[in-house]
Design a protein around this motif. Structure first.
Motif, PDB file in Angstrom:
ATOM      1  N   SER A  94       0.091  -4.136   0.152  1.00 48.83           N
ATOM      2  CA  SER A  94       1.229  -4.828  -0.431  1.00 48.83           C
ATOM      3  C   SER A  94       2.549  -4.190  -0.020  1.00 48.83           C
ATOM      4  N   ALA A  95       3.550  -5.034   0.158  1.00 43.26           N
ATOM      5  CA  ALA A  95       4.909  -4.566   0.439  1.00 43.26           C
ATOM      6  C   ALA A  95       5.879  -5.420  -0.368  1.00 43.26           C
ATOM      7  N   ALA A  96       6.917  -4.779  -0.880  1.00 41.90           N
ATOM      8  CA  ALA A  96       7.918  -5.494  -1.684  1.00 41.90           C
ATOM      9  C   ALA A  96       9.297  -4.970  -1.334  1.00 41.90           C
ATOM     10  N   VAL A  97      10.288  -5.827  -1.544  1.00 37.04           N
ATOM     11  CA  VAL A  97      11.684  -5.390  -1.414  1.00 37.04           C
ATOM     12  C   VAL A  97      12.357  -5.629  -2.756  1.00 37.04           C
ATOM     13  N   LEU A  98      12.988  -4.575  -3.263  1.00 31.16           N
ATOM     14  CA  LEU A  98      13.742  -4.680  -4.517  1.00 31.16           C
ATOM     15  C   LEU A  98      15.216  -4.457  -4.250  1.00 31.16           C
ATOM     16  N   MET A  99      16.052  -5.263  -4.885  1.00 31.01           N
ATOM     17  CA  MET A  99      17.491  -5.010  -4.899  1.00 31.01           C
ATOM     18  C   MET A  99      17.778  -4.460  -6.286  1.00 31.01           C
ATOM     19  N   ASN A 100      18.027  -3.159  -6.350  1.00 34.62           N
ATOM     20  CA  ASN A 100      18.100  -2.451  -7.632  1.00 34.62           C
ATOM     21  C   ASN A 100      16.771  -2.667  -8.371  1.00 34.62           C
ATOM     22  N   ASP A 101      16.800  -3.232  -9.587  1.00 34.25           N
ATOM     23  CA  ASP A 101      15.542  -3.414 -10.314  1.00 34.25           C
ATOM     24  C   ASP A 101      15.002  -4.847 -10.237  1.00 34.25           C
ATOM     25  N   LYS A 102      15.555  -5.647  -9.322  1.00 37.53           N
ATOM     26  CA  LYS A 102      15.127  -7.046  -9.169  1.00 37.53           C
ATOM     27  C   LYS A 102      14.251  -7.209  -7.925  1.00 37.53           C
ATOM     28  N   VAL A 103      13.142  -7.928  -8.080  1.00 35.58           N
ATOM     29  CA  VAL A 103      12.213  -8.128  -6.967  1.00 35.58           C
ATOM     30  C   VAL A 103      12.675  -9.297  -6.096  1.00 35.58           C
ATOM     31  N   LEU A 104      12.903  -8.999  -4.815  1.00 34.31           N
ATOM     32  CA  LEU A 104      13.284 -10.055  -3.863  1.00 34.31           C
ATOM     33  C   LEU A 104      12.051 -10.624  -3.167  1.00 34.31           C
ATOM     34  N   SER A 105      11.048  -9.775  -2.976  1.00 34.00           N
ATOM     35  CA  SER A 105       9.783 -10.224  -2.382  1.00 34.00           C
ATOM     36  C   SER A 105       8.672  -9.286  -2.825  1.00 34.00           C
ATOM     37  N   ASN A 106       7.456  -9.822  -2.901  1.00 34.17           N
ATOM     38  CA  ASN A 106       6.301  -9.014  -3.311  1.00 34.17           C
ATOM     39  C   ASN A 106       5.072  -9.635  -2.642  1.00 34.17           C
ATOM     40  N   VAL A 107       4.736  -9.127  -1.470  1.00 35.02           N
ATOM     41  CA  VAL A 107       3.680  -9.711  -0.648  1.00 35.02           C
ATOM     42  C   VAL A 107       2.401  -8.879  -0.801  1.00 35.02           C
ATOM     43  N   VAL A 108       1.279  -9.568  -1.036  1.00 31.66           N
ATOM     44  CA  VAL A 108      -0.007  -8.873  -1.186  1.00 31.66           C
ATOM     45  C   VAL A 108      -1.038  -9.513  -0.263  1.00 31.66           C
ATOM     46  N   ALA A 109      -1.690  -8.688   0.557  1.00 34.98           N
ATOM     47  CA  ALA A 109      -2.800  -9.154   1.396  1.00 34.98           C
ATOM     48  C   ALA A 109      -4.088  -8.600   0.806  1.00 34.98           C
ATOM     49  N   THR A 110      -4.960  -9.484   0.340  1.00 37.06           N
ATOM     50  CA  THR A 110      -6.227  -9.031  -0.254  1.00 37.06           C
ATOM     51  C   THR A 110      -7.307  -8.970   0.822  1.00 37.06           C
ATOM     52  N   GLN A 111      -8.351  -8.194   0.536  1.00 40.37           N
ATOM     53  CA  GLN A 111      -9.442  -8.008   1.489  1.00 40.37           C
ATOM     54  C   GLN A 111     -10.720  -8.635   0.939  1.00 40.37           C
ATOM     55  N   ALA A 112     -11.104  -9.759   1.500  1.00 37.42           N
ATOM     56  CA  ALA A 112     -12.271 -10.505   0.996  1.00 37.42           C
ATOM     57  C   ALA A 112     -13.603  -9.882   1.402  1.00 37.42           C
ATOM     58  N   ILE A 113     -13.578  -9.038   2.422  1.00 33.99           N
ATOM     59  CA  ILE A 113     -14.818  -8.507   2.999  1.00 33.99           C
ATOM     60  C   ILE A 113     -15.689  -7.734   1.999  1.00 33.99           C
ATOM     61  N   HIS A 114     -15.049  -7.118   0.992  1.00 33.22           N
ATOM     62  CA  HIS A 114     -15.788  -6.265   0.046  1.00 33.22           C
ATOM     63  C   HIS A 114     -16.745  -7.050  -0.857  1.00 33.22           C
ATOM     64  N   LYS A 115     -16.509  -8.355  -0.995  1.00 28.48           N
ATOM     65  CA  LYS A 115     -17.381  -9.190  -1.832  1.00 28.48           C
ATOM     66  C   LYS A 115     -18.821  -9.151  -1.320  1.00 28.48           C
ATOM     67  N   GLU A 116     -18.981  -9.060   0.008  1.00 25.92           N
ATOM     68  CA  GLU A 116     -20.317  -9.019   0.612  1.00 25.92           C
ATOM     69  C   GLU A 116     -21.097  -7.781   0.185  1.00 25.92           C
ATOM     70  N   TYR A 117     -20.370  -6.719  -0.154  1.00 25.71           N
ATOM     71  CA  TYR A 117     -21.015  -5.438  -0.458  1.00 25.71           C
ATOM     72  C   TYR A 117     -21.062  -5.128  -1.955  1.00 25.71           C
ATOM     73  N   GLY A 118     -20.477  -5.988  -2.772  1.00 29.46           N
ATOM     74  CA  GLY A 118     -20.505  -5.790  -4.219  1.00 29.46           C
ATOM     75  C   GLY A 118     -19.606  -4.673  -4.705  1.00 29.46           C
ATOM     76  N   GLY A 119     -18.620  -4.324  -3.916  1.00 31.66           N
ATOM     77  CA  GLY A 119     -17.685  -3.254  -4.276  1.00 31.66           C
ATOM     78  C   GLY A 119     -16.847  -2.863  -3.072  1.00 31.66           C
ATOM     79  N   VAL A 120     -15.831  -2.054  -3.300  1.00 27.41           N
ATOM     80  CA  VAL A 120     -14.928  -1.672  -2.213  1.00 27.41           C
ATOM     81  C   VAL A 120     -15.586  -0.624  -1.317  1.00 27.41           C
ATOM     82  N   VAL A 121     -15.632  -0.912  -0.010  1.00 29.91           N
ATOM     83  CA  VAL A 121     -16.142   0.040   0.986  1.00 29.91           C
ATOM     84  C   VAL A 121     -14.926   0.754   1.589  1.00 29.91           C
TER      85      VAL A 121
END
Length: 342
Positions: free
Chosen positions: A20-47
């Motif tokens: 995840s990456a975000a840009v804040l102007m002071n205490d206000k969020v201008l962007s908040n991008v999150v890339a999730t990882q679907a691959i871990h579902k195959e293994y039943g937990g985070v590898v």
């Protein structure tokens, strides 16, 4: 606010399996991008190995997207904030290395952030749907790796007054779901099925742990033996009782959390309660805490869903507070898999 008082923080979060990456102007969020990882579902937990590889693939596009969405030039950035820990070492190294390199390249300050403090201070993001708690307050931080009650006296003065002695609450949810044959991540599915179940249908162990500490390993074992016994008697037991089982598990976990929280309020006299961490997205926990305002006279603070799970905006709000206090890191800063609130 005058132009020279405008602080732009680029925040990076890579403690587990979300980049995840975000840009804040002071205490206000201008962007908040999150890339999730679907691959871990195959293994039943985070590898861990797969998680760190995915972070390497995701971090450049995610940071680029965050800056583009914020509609600023990277030359306007005042500092780079990043998650130093706690978390998976391989994942943390990707975010730490990238943040250090970018701060060096742009010749702007570097700010290290404790991931668990960020979950607590996410409440101070300037958002019209949220209200910030007043100091001092009690924070219940509940996630896959942590269960803590923290007394928060100030932005930089926090003390853990209770914590889990073994499994975290998120782990208890996910492992219970695995016992029921639900796919990973199972915690949200228990919450979903619990909504239509009878929470008093089945009774599970509520551990007797001293002071304000927690324990969930005994509950997990209790659920496992219960399911094994019942499915031996009736192979269709889970299928026929899924909603009631989930509701009973969720009720037990919430009872454990609330029992300790009530004790913490009594001991400290603090009635301002804030929750944080991935498990604070659980609808049952949110409902009980909302009801606690009228039931116990507490003032409760519940973050927006997007600030519950791992995200860079919460890293950015800590970065903003640290920037104002001139708490900068040096280039020799290293990632810390274990990083305790102190």
């Amino acid at each position: 606010m005058p132009e020279h008082d405008t602080i732009y923080i680029l925040a990076i979060e890579s403690s587990c399996d979300d980049t995840s990456a975000a840009v804040l102007m002071n205490d206000k969020v201008l962007s908040n991008v999150v890339a999730t990882q679907a691959i871990h579902k195959e293994y039943g937990g985070v590898v861990p190995e797969l998680a760190s590889r995915a972070h390497q693939q995701n971090i450049v596009p995610v940071v680029h997207q965050a800056i583009a969405k914020a509609n600023i030039d990277k030359k306007q950035l005042s500092a780079i904030a990043f998650t130093r820990g706690p978390g998976l070492m391989g994942s943390l190294l990707v975010g730490t290395s990238f943040a250090k390199s970018l701060s060096l390249g742009l010749q702007i300050p570097l700010i290290e952030v404790n991931h668990m403090k960020a979950h607590i201070l996410a409440h101070f993001i300037d958002d019209e749907t949220m209200q910030a708690p007043s100091f001092p307050f009690l924070a219940l931080t509940i996630s896959g790796g942590h269960t803590q009650i923290v007394q928060v006296n100030d932005f930089f003065d926090m003390k853990i007054i209770g914590q889990t002695l073994d499994d975290a609450v998120g782990e208890a949810f996910d492992k219970s779901a695995k016992i029921l044959g639900l796919p990973y991540p199972g915690g949200p599915l228990i919450d979903k099925y619990a909504a239509t179940g009878d929470s008093h249908k089945f009774e599970f162990t509520i551990p007797n742990v001293k002071d304000l500490d927690f324990s969930f390993s005994g509950l997990k074992t209790n659920i496992l033996y219960f399911i094994q016994r019942k499915t031996k008697e009736n192979p269709d037991f889970i299928k026929n009782n899924l909603e009631d089982i989930c509701a009973s598990i969720q009720y037990t976990i919430i009872t454990i959390l609330m029992k300790k929280l009530k004790k913490a309020v009594k001991q400290t006299g603090i009635k301002e309660i804030a929750i944080g961490g991935g498990v604070s997205a659980n609808s049952g926990i949110r409902k009980v805490l909302t009801e606690a305002q009228t039931k116990y006279g507490w003032k409760t603070y519940i973050p927006k869903f997007e600030y519950c799970t791992d995200n860079a905006a919460m890293i950015g709000i800590v970065g903003y507070q640290k920037y104002k206090d001139e708490q900068f890191s040096q280039q020799d800063v290293t990632a810390k898999a274990r990083y305790v609130i102190s």
